[in-house]
Scaffold this motif. Structure first.
Motif, short mmCIF file in Angstrom:
data_model
loop_
_atom_site.label_atom_id
_atom_site.label_comp_id
_atom_site.label_asym_id
_atom_site.label_seq_id
_atom_site.Cartn_x
_atom_site.Cartn_y
_atom_site.Cartn_z
N LYS A 353 50.20 -5.28 -52.00
CA LYS A 353 51.43 -4.49 -51.98
C LYS A 353 51.04 -3.04 -52.09
N SER A 354 51.74 -2.17 -51.37
CA SER A 354 51.45 -0.75 -51.49
C SER A 354 52.04 -0.19 -52.78
N HIS A 355 51.30 0.72 -53.38
CA HIS A 355 51.84 1.45 -54.53
C HIS A 355 51.82 2.92 -54.17
N VAL A 356 52.97 3.45 -53.80
CA VAL A 356 53.03 4.86 -53.42
C VAL A 356 54.23 5.51 -54.10
N GLU A 357 54.26 6.83 -54.03
CA GLU A 357 55.41 7.54 -54.60
C GLU A 357 56.65 7.19 -53.80
N HIS A 358 57.82 7.45 -54.42
CA HIS A 358 59.07 7.22 -53.71
C HIS A 358 59.32 8.35 -52.75
N ASP A 359 60.01 8.03 -51.66
CA ASP A 359 60.55 9.08 -50.82
C ASP A 359 59.46 10.02 -50.31
N LEU A 360 58.60 9.49 -49.44
CA LEU A 360 57.43 10.26 -49.04
C LEU A 360 57.72 11.23 -47.90
#
Lengths: 408, 439
Positions: A353-360
């Motif tokens: 699963k990707s773990h990235v910031e919201h609203d890129l």
């Protein structure tokens, strides 16, 4: 979400590293009891015979008053001896009981916590780290450091200083070419060593024999033969190859180079003996064969490592002095100087699963950040509301050059 | 998967009962019986030694001695039996409470790097403020063979082999100075750094902001370029703290304290923050108008500082460590905690592969996912939705013109010639339009 589940503590799984904490005092208690039992057995059976004999002697009139008194005095001093020995064993027992109680309580504390985010869990986990560190230090013979750490952290009852200190004393002795201490330890644990079919005692005796021959002096060679008869021949059935080699060694002086025989003369054998002793010691006391810190670290480093941690890009975020990582938890522990080199050769964690910031949003320089972070940083930098600044490179761009990024 | 709640009941209750039993059945009872025997023996000796003791009396004394001593010896045996029994049932309870499970010891990858581990431990001790343990450790590891290789410590050793195009550092002499005396005397230098940090922190906890502000001012340019407002946050807190007046802050009641003191402080120090923090400064100064009843004013939230000192201490620690290129939390602590979380999976995986005699082929990547709490995820992780692989340097994330992101390999596998269709929307595009992005 599953986030919450990931933070909950699975207690029984969580204590995998803590098994030796209770196992060791339990083994030591048993060992202590066996020793006490042995001492009592020996002395009371002597007492029994002595008592019976002196009574019959007194009855038959063969013994004078002085004889009887002498016998009684012998019995009294024997029993006082028993009392003294038992006293020491009882003290050790009490110490181990206190230790066990403290350890059970420490492990039990974990059950009052349910989440890894719990403040109490952090304190508990720090204590565990201190324990693992002490264990590591002791196993490597850094005894003073371990003692100091234990007393600073007030956790003497959770750390097995005594066991490891006496172990490292024997180990040191072996490394300095003395087998006496290790042999004494073998006698102490004779039964258990036989039960686990340990080769240690034989190897120690063999080394003694080798050292006698190494001198090449006539009386020592005679002594070596006697030594072999007494201590090596009994192992003829168990280690025929080694015993035969030992016999052959008599004919070979230390400076010749006959493969196997020159190996027997090697000084590195002392290191092997020290290692064999350590392994035997640890398995006898059901201690793990490697420091638990190693186990925890190799599992932990992999779990935390990402492909980014050892990337060669000079301009990546984590390489930038002072910038914290994208997800806002500060500098990554694997990127931090302490562990970076150590983690170089372990595999990185698997993620599905990707773990990235919201609203890129994508900046014109190819870098992607969460909207919140960009806005936050622009505000902190005192930019006009229509501009954003790359938190890493420091480049400023007007808002309308940003492109929305969709992560699926 | 174990459902939450199935192991909440501590298994140590029964174990504690067994321990209590074991503590009851101990060796001291045997000692008491030995004492009794000694008593009998001494009494018998007195009788035998008596001046009027004749043959008859002596034999009497010796005969009557037999049975009580035998009884006591029997009692000792029973005492010991009780001790073993209690020990045995404790052992059983222990097996139940903490079932023996094998740890993965087969390949000890860490064993090859004792000096790296030692260095990590030394740095951990220093950063935890355990300076005396740390120096004992450094001495002990120096004395031992093989010695702890004292690799020169400098912030960001990893970057030294890079092209150094980081202009931020070049223009700042601070970094040079730091690196300059960081070399060759690790960890004493590191220790000095952390000693400074702890002394500043303890001043902070005592509500004395001065030293921390001074530090922040000295390191201002580096802090700012790292996007930190630490200096302003500290000054702001100082303003509020003065504003609260002598009754709250316990400082002398003079012209440097209270509302007037705060205003004076603002005049002296806030000018340099004007360009960046004008709005906040306006708020702070505006609040002065409401001084008598700040609680009813729109500014009251600024003046609630219950946890402000703790918060500021936390961000101070973080910034301080960041400037050293170190994480705020001890990496050793995080790694060991993560390790204990990951361990059950590792064991399970080892067991399964052993049974099936299969092996994981991608040697760079673990074969299973470890469920880490969100606070332990530090880097952005992008898993390509097509290939389900994490992006790496060799296989970076690519953004298509439509805004969707996949990894480069997937993109090339999908493309027919130099054109492709986005797997997530009807957009079609050309390979050269895809942009490599850095998450």
């Amino acid at each position: 979400m599953t986030d919450h589940e990931n933070s909950s503590i699975k207690h029984s799984d969580h204590l995998l590293l803590d098994q030796p904490l209770l196992r060791l005092p339990n083994e030591l208690l048993r060992k202590n009891f066996r020793a006490a039992h042995f001492a009592i057995e020996k002395d009371t059976s002597t007492l029994k015979t002595l008592l019976r004999d002196s009574a019959t002697a007194a009855l038959s009139g063969r013994a004078t008053q002085q004889d009887v008194l002498k016998n009684l005095d012998a019995m009294i001093s024997r029993m006082r001896g028993v009392k003294r020995k038992l006293g020491a064993y009882a003290d050790e027992e009490a110490r181990l009981h206190t230790q066990t109680a403290a350890r059970i309580q420490h492990l039990d504390e974990l059950y009052t916590m349910h989440s890894i985010e719990d403040v109490k869990y952090e304190a508990w986990s720090r204590k565990r780290l201190d324990r693992l560190l002490a264990d590591y230090l002791l196993r490597h013979g850094y005894n003073d450091s371990a003692k100091e750490l234990a007393s600073e952290k007030n956790m003497e009852n959770l750390v097995d200083v005594d066991t490891f200190v006496s172990m490292s004393r024997i180990r040191e002795a072996l490394l300095n070419g003395s087998v006496a201490e290790a042999l004494a330890w073998c006698t102490e644990n004779k039964k258990e060593l036989r039960k686990m079919e340990s080769k240690l005692e034989f190897m120690l005796r063999l080394q003694q024999y080798i050292e006698l021959i190494r001198t090449q002096s006539q009386p020592k060679l005679v002594e070596a033969i006697a030594h072999a008869k007494k201590y090596l021949m009994p192992y003829w059935g168990t280690y025929p190859k080694e015993v035969k080699q030992a016999c052959g060694l008599l004919a070979i002086p230390p400076d010749s180079s006959y493969g196997i025989y020159s190996d027997l003369y090697k000084s590195t054998r002392w290191n092997e003996l020290a290692d064999l002793f350590t392994t035997t010691h640890n398995s006898l006391l059901s201690l793990p064969s490697v420091p638990l810190l190693h186990v925890a670290l190799s599992s932990g480093l992999s779990a935390l490592k990402t492909p980014a941690c050892h990337s060669s890009h000079a301009d990546d975020i984590y390489n930038d002095t002072g910038s914290s990582s994208a997800l806002g938890h500060g500098v990554c522990p694997i990127c931090s100087t302490e562990l970076n080199d150590l983690a170089r050769n372990v595999p990185y964690a698997h993620h599905t699963k990707s773990h990235v910031e919201h609203d890129l949003f994508l900046l014109p320089n190819g870098r992607v950040y969460g909207k919140e972070r960009l806005e936050d940083y622009a505000r902190k930098s005192g930019l006009s509301p229509n501009d954003v600044k790359d938190p890493v490179t420091g480049q400023t761009y007007p808002m309308d050059l940003l492109k929305k990024v969709f992560i699926t | 998967m174990a459902s939450p709640g199935d192991d909440i009941v501590s298994p140590f209750g029964p174990l504690q009962n067994e321990l209590a039993r074991m503590r009851g059945a101990n060796l001291t009872t045997a000692i008491q019986d030995v004492d009794k025997i000694i008593e009998y023996l001494v009494a018998a000796r007195d009788q035998v030694a008596a001046p009027d003791a004749d043959h008859h009396r002596i034999s009497m004394a010796m005969t009557t001695l037999q049975n009580p001593v035998k009884d006591r010896l029997e009692a000792i045996n029973n005492d010991l039996r009780d001790v073993t029994k209690a020990q045995r049932s404790f052992g059983k309870a222990l097996d139940k409470a903490l079932p023996q499970r094998e740890l993965p010891m087969g390949t000890d990858a860490m064993a090859d790097h004792p000096s790296l581990i030692n260095r990590a431990i030394a740095m951990h001790l220093v950063r935890e403020g355990q300076f005396s343990v740390a120096s004992t450790f450094v001495r002990e590891s120096r004395d031992q063979q093989p010695p702890l290789s004292l690799e020169p410590w400098s912030p960001r050793t990893a970057r030294t082999d890079e092209d150094g195009d980081d202009d931020m550092i070049q223009e700042d002499g601070e970094e040079e100075r730091l690196t300059g005396h960081g070399v060759n005397n690790y960890p004493e230098d590191l220790q000095g750094q952390f000693a400074e940090m702890y002394s500043l922190l303890s001043e902070l906890r005592n509500r004395n902001l001065g030293p921390a502000i001074k530090w922040a001012r000295q390191n201002n340019s580096r802090l700012e370029s790292a996007g930190s407002n630490l200096e302003f946050e500290l000054c702001k807190l100082q303003f509020v703290w003065l504003f609260k007046g002598p009754e709250v802050n316990g400082l002398p009641d003079d012209e440097r304290n209270g509302e007037m003191g705060a205003l004076r402080y603002a005049k002296e120090h806030f000018a340099r923050f004007q360009s960046r923090h004008l709005k906040e400064i306006q708020q702070l100064c505006g609040a002065i108008v409401f001084a008598p009843n700040i609680e009813q004013s729109p500014y009251r939230h600024i003046f609630q500082i219950d946890s402000a000192f703790e918060d500021v201490a936390t961000s101070f620690t973080r910034e301080f460590c960041s400037l050293l290129g170190l994480s705020a939390e001890s990496p050793l602590y995080v790694a060991v905690t993560a390790g204990s979380i990951a361990l059950p999976r590792l064991i399970k995986y080892n067991k399964n592969t052993k049974e099936k005699k299969t092996e994981w082929t991608t040697e760079n990547e673990m074969a299973f996912e470890t469920p880490l709490p969100p606070s332990m995820i530090y880097h952005s992780i992008f898993v390509c939705p097509v290939s389900k692989e994490q992006t790496t340097e060799q296989n970076p994330a690519m953004m298509l013109p439509c805004g969707h992101v996949i990894c480069r390999e997937s993109l090339h596998n999908m493309a027919k010639g130099s054109r492709y269709k986005c797997p997530y929307c009807p957009t079609e595009g050309h390979l050269r339009d895809a942009i490599k992005i850095t998450l």
